[in-house]
Design an enzyme around this catalytic site. Structure first.
Site, short mmCIF file in Angstrom:
data_model
loop_
_atom_site.label_atom_id
_atom_site.label_comp_id
_atom_site.label_asym_id
_atom_site.label_seq_id
_atom_site.Cartn_x
_atom_site.Cartn_y
_atom_site.Cartn_z
N LYS A 97 -14.38 0.83 5.83
CA LYS A 97 -13.41 -0.14 5.29
C LYS A 97 -13.80 -1.57 5.68
CE LYS A 97 -9.61 -1.96 3.74
NZ LYS A 97 -9.37 -2.15 2.33
N ARG A 105 -7.07 -2.91 -4.82
CA ARG A 105 -7.02 -4.38 -4.96
C ARG A 105 -5.66 -4.77 -5.50
NH1 ARG A 105 -11.44 -4.56 -9.36
NH2 ARG A 105 -10.24 -2.69 -9.83
N CYS A 149 -40.64 -15.87 0.23
CA CYS A 149 -39.53 -16.67 -0.29
C CYS A 149 -38.29 -16.76 0.59
CB CYS A 149 -39.13 -16.15 -1.67
SG CYS A 149 -40.49 -16.26 -2.83
N LYS A 203 -42.28 -5.64 2.68
CA LYS A 203 -41.50 -4.62 1.97
C LYS A 203 -42.46 -3.61 1.35
CE LYS A 203 -41.00 -6.81 -2.57
NZ LYS A 203 -40.09 -7.17 -3.63
N LYS A 248 14.09 -4.48 1.76
CA LYS A 248 13.24 -3.73 0.82
C LYS A 248 13.96 -2.48 0.35
CE LYS A 248 8.66 -5.24 2.14
NZ LYS A 248 7.51 -5.07 2.97
N GLU A 288 -7.76 2.58 2.66
CA GLU A 288 -7.39 2.33 1.26
C GLU A 288 -8.21 1.14 0.75
OE1 GLU A 288 -5.29 3.99 -0.97
OE2 GLU A 288 -6.48 2.57 -2.11
N VAL A 302 0.84 -1.21 0.00
CA VAL A 302 0.00 0.00 0.00
C VAL A 302 0.87 1.26 0.00
CG1 VAL A 302 -1.64 1.35 1.39
CG2 VAL A 302 -2.01 -1.09 1.05
N ARG A 355 -46.87 -12.14 4.75
CA ARG A 355 -46.43 -13.45 5.24
C ARG A 355 -45.04 -13.33 5.88
NH1 ARG A 355 -47.53 -16.66 -0.22
NH2 ARG A 355 -46.71 -14.67 -0.96
N1 LIG Z 1 -2.56 -5.30 0.65
C1 LIG Z 1 -3.75 -4.80 0.35
O1 LIG Z 1 -4.40 -5.15 -0.62
C2 LIG Z 1 -4.34 -3.70 1.21
C3 LIG Z 1 -5.39 -2.93 0.68
C4 LIG Z 1 -5.93 -1.93 1.46
C5 LIG Z 1 -5.44 -1.73 2.75
N2 LIG Z 1 -4.43 -2.49 3.25
C6 LIG Z 1 -3.93 -2.21 4.60
O2 LIG Z 1 -2.79 -1.35 4.48
C7 LIG Z 1 -1.83 -1.66 5.49
C8 LIG Z 1 -0.51 -2.05 4.84
O3 LIG Z 1 -0.71 -3.19 4.05
P1 LIG Z 1 0.43 -3.73 3.09
O4 LIG Z 1 -0.16 -4.84 2.30
O5 LIG Z 1 1.07 -2.60 2.38
O6 LIG Z 1 1.45 -4.32 4.18
P2 LIG Z 1 2.99 -4.68 3.98
O7 LIG Z 1 3.34 -5.60 5.07
O8 LIG Z 1 3.23 -5.05 2.55
O9 LIG Z 1 3.72 -3.29 4.21
C9 LIG Z 1 3.92 -2.67 5.45
C10 LIG Z 1 5.33 -2.08 5.43
O10 LIG Z 1 5.50 -1.27 6.59
C11 LIG Z 1 6.85 -1.44 7.01
N3 LIG Z 1 6.96 -0.96 8.40
C12 LIG Z 1 6.54 -1.58 9.52
N4 LIG Z 1 6.81 -0.80 10.59
C13 LIG Z 1 7.39 0.32 10.13
C14 LIG Z 1 7.89 1.50 10.75
N5 LIG Z 1 7.84 1.67 12.05
N6 LIG Z 1 8.41 2.45 9.96
C15 LIG Z 1 8.49 2.27 8.63
N7 LIG Z 1 8.05 1.18 7.98
C16 LIG Z 1 7.49 0.22 8.73
C17 LIG Z 1 7.11 -2.91 6.82
O11 LIG Z 1 8.48 -3.23 6.81
C18 LIG Z 1 6.42 -3.16 5.48
O12 LIG Z 1 7.28 -2.96 4.38
C19 LIG Z 1 -2.44 -2.78 6.32
O13 LIG Z 1 -3.11 -2.21 7.42
C20 LIG Z 1 -3.43 -3.42 5.38
O14 LIG Z 1 -4.50 -4.05 6.07
C21 LIG Z 1 -3.85 -3.47 2.49
#
Ligand SMILES: NC(=O)c1ccc[n+]([C@@H]2O[C@H](COP(=O)([O-])OP(=O)(O)OC[C@H]3O[C@@H](n4cnc5c(N)ncnc54)[C@H](O)[C@@H]3O)[C@@H](O)[C@H]2O)c1
Length: 418
Positions: free
Chosen positions: A207, A157, A270, A328, A35, A154, A11, A335
């Site tokens: 969300k 997808r 139904c 409705k 990363k 967010e 994200v 019924r």
């Molecule tokens: N993956 C999806 O499709 C999606 C869609 C919408 C929302 N979300 C939500 O968004 C959030 C992130 O999801 P994601 O899939 O990107 O997760 P992810 O695990 O891919 O990314 C999270 C990143 O944050 C980094 N991180 C952790 N602690 C940190 C810190 N203190 N400082 C800096 N970086 C740090 C991690 O190393 C990791 O790279 C989650 O809450 C998830 O539920 C995900």
């Protein structure tokens, strides 16, 4: 405006590069060295169309990654937190990454210039209000004055993340101070989508509303495939593909969205009987249909829930006006209608003065349920005049249109139509 993004996972990276595409200068912060090294060599740690090209395009100019939080935040007016919120052993969301990131940010923020902390990570409803805000206040900052706070869930997808971020269908911001709201609106001005500024809790809830519906639909489909398989002789994929041809999916009148809307239960000929019948058949075939069972339990409980609420908040001597009897609107089918259950439950609780009005179903209801022994009124005007409390049980258009009549009454809108 400069934007900081904390956490460059799926994200966060999409968010950072997406904002670059919209012409912002973005700084990024990520704690995972592996990363970081990949980003430096312009590689991304997961597969997602377009992101690698965009990283190559923006890294080093519009997008700068620093390993020092102070530098990341120095110019930023908005700080988007995109760290993970994984599941703990007991199913709760783990918020440690988020609090570590917020804590570290606070140590590096100069509050002389107003900055908004925006939680993009998915966090359970009430987290901003009950946990993050008190945490910040304990650190001595005043929300809305020293610092701004918001959540901004967010909806992207995986596999379509770029397009979903750049062309969102709606932008939700849970925000409760005006300065943060106006700064976030400025950020999203460049996106062609409606922005809804809502309360903290609403932002987070929307969300989960979305994701739990999706998971429910999938589990529903899977449970139905088990039942079909046990019955045998059913072409499962064909059945589902034909289900998708129902006009209601495509927004025709009374479309699918009208089924994804709260009320006080389904009724009529139904849905109740067919849901029960399939649950019974499934049990006979040896499978306990958990989704169908829960579905029936909730349909029963929702009426009890509202009656308990009315009972708790009112005296038994109040005159209760039931608005709508059919299951409705635009139908006189009574019924298995929720109105019968709700009236019976109210009577069981000891409410004696129960009035009822339905634009077309008074007679048929009265004949079918003679034992209820309640008072029927022939017009909305009359029942409103004769009742202390109004309970909307059927979502008739007339009730919505003439809601000015309810001005001085206590109303329980069990169909959320007003
Ligand atoms: N993956 C999806 O499709 C999606 C869609 C919408 C929302 N979300 C939500 O968004 C959030 C992130 O999801 P994601 O899939 O990107 O997760 P992810 O695990 O891919 O990314 C999270 C990143 O944050 C980094 N991180 C952790 N602690 C940190 C810190 N203190 N400082 C800096 N970086 C740090 C991690 O190393 C990791 O790279 C989650 O809450 C998830 O539920 C995900």
């Amino acid at each position: 405006m400069n934007i900081a993004v904390i956490g460059l996972g799926f994200v966060g990276l999409t968010t950072a590069l997406g904002f670059c595409e919209k012409d912002f200068n973005v700084t990024g912060y990520e704690i995972d060295d592996k990363k970081l090294n990949m980003f430096v060599s312009k590689e991304i740690p997961f597969y997602e169309p377009f992101l690698k090209e965009k990283l190559n395009k923006y890294l080093g100019n519009k997008f700068r990654i620093y390993t020092n939080m102070k530098e990341v935040l120095s110019e930023a007016e908005t700080i988007f937190f995109c760290v993970g919120t994984p599941q703990s052993e007991n199913g709760d969301a783990i918020l440690d990454y988020l609090f570590n990131a917020i804590g570290e940010s606070l140590l590096n923020i100069n509050i002389k210039s107003f900055k908004v902390l925006i939680i993009k990570s998915t966090i359970p409803p009430s987290t901003t209000k009950d946990i993050i805000k008190p945490y910040l206040e304990k650190k001595g900052v005043v929300i809305g004055k020293d610092i701004g706070l918001a959540n901004n869930p967010e909806f992207l997808r995986e596999g379509y993340a770029w397009d979903d971020f750049i062309n969102p269908d709606r932008i939700i911001v849970g925000v409760e101070d005006k300065q943060s709201e106006s700064i976030i609106k400025k950020v999203y001005e460049k996106f062609d989508a409606p922005l809804y500024a809502v309360s903290y809790n609403t932002g987070e809830f929307i969300k989960y509303l979305s994701n739990t519906l999706l998971s429910t639909l999938i589990s529903y489909s899977n449970e139905m495939s088990i039942i079909a398989d046990l019955i045998g002789g059913i072409d499962i994929p064909k059945s589902f593909k034909i289900l998708h041809m129902d006009k209601r999916w495509c927004g025709s009148p009374a479309g699918m969205s009208s089924y994804v809307y709260p009320g006080c239960g389904y009724g009529g000929y139904c849905l109740p009987k067919d849901t029960s019948a399939l649950a019974c058949l499934s049990r006979k075939k040896g499978y306990e249909p958990n989704m169908l069972k829960s579905n029936l339990i909730i349909n029963d409980y929702i009426k009890k829930y509202y009656v308990k609420k009315i009972n708790k908040e009112n005296k038994k001597t109040e005159k209760i006006g039931i608005l709508g009897l059919s299951f409705k609107p635009d139908s006189d089918d009574i019924r298995l209608c929720p109105a019968f259950d709700i009236i019976s439950l109210l009577k069981n609780e000891g409410f004696k003065n129960i009035n009822a009005f339905d634009p077309i179903s008074n007679e048929i209801f009265k004949n079918a349920y003679q034992k209820l022994n309640i008072n029927y009124f022939n017009s909305l005007d009359a029942i409103v005049g004769g009742s202390d409390i109004l309970v909307i049980v059927t979502g008739w258009q007339e009730f919505k249109e003439k809601q000015y009549m309810f001005k001085n009454k206590k109303v329980y809108d069990l169909r959320y139509i007003l």
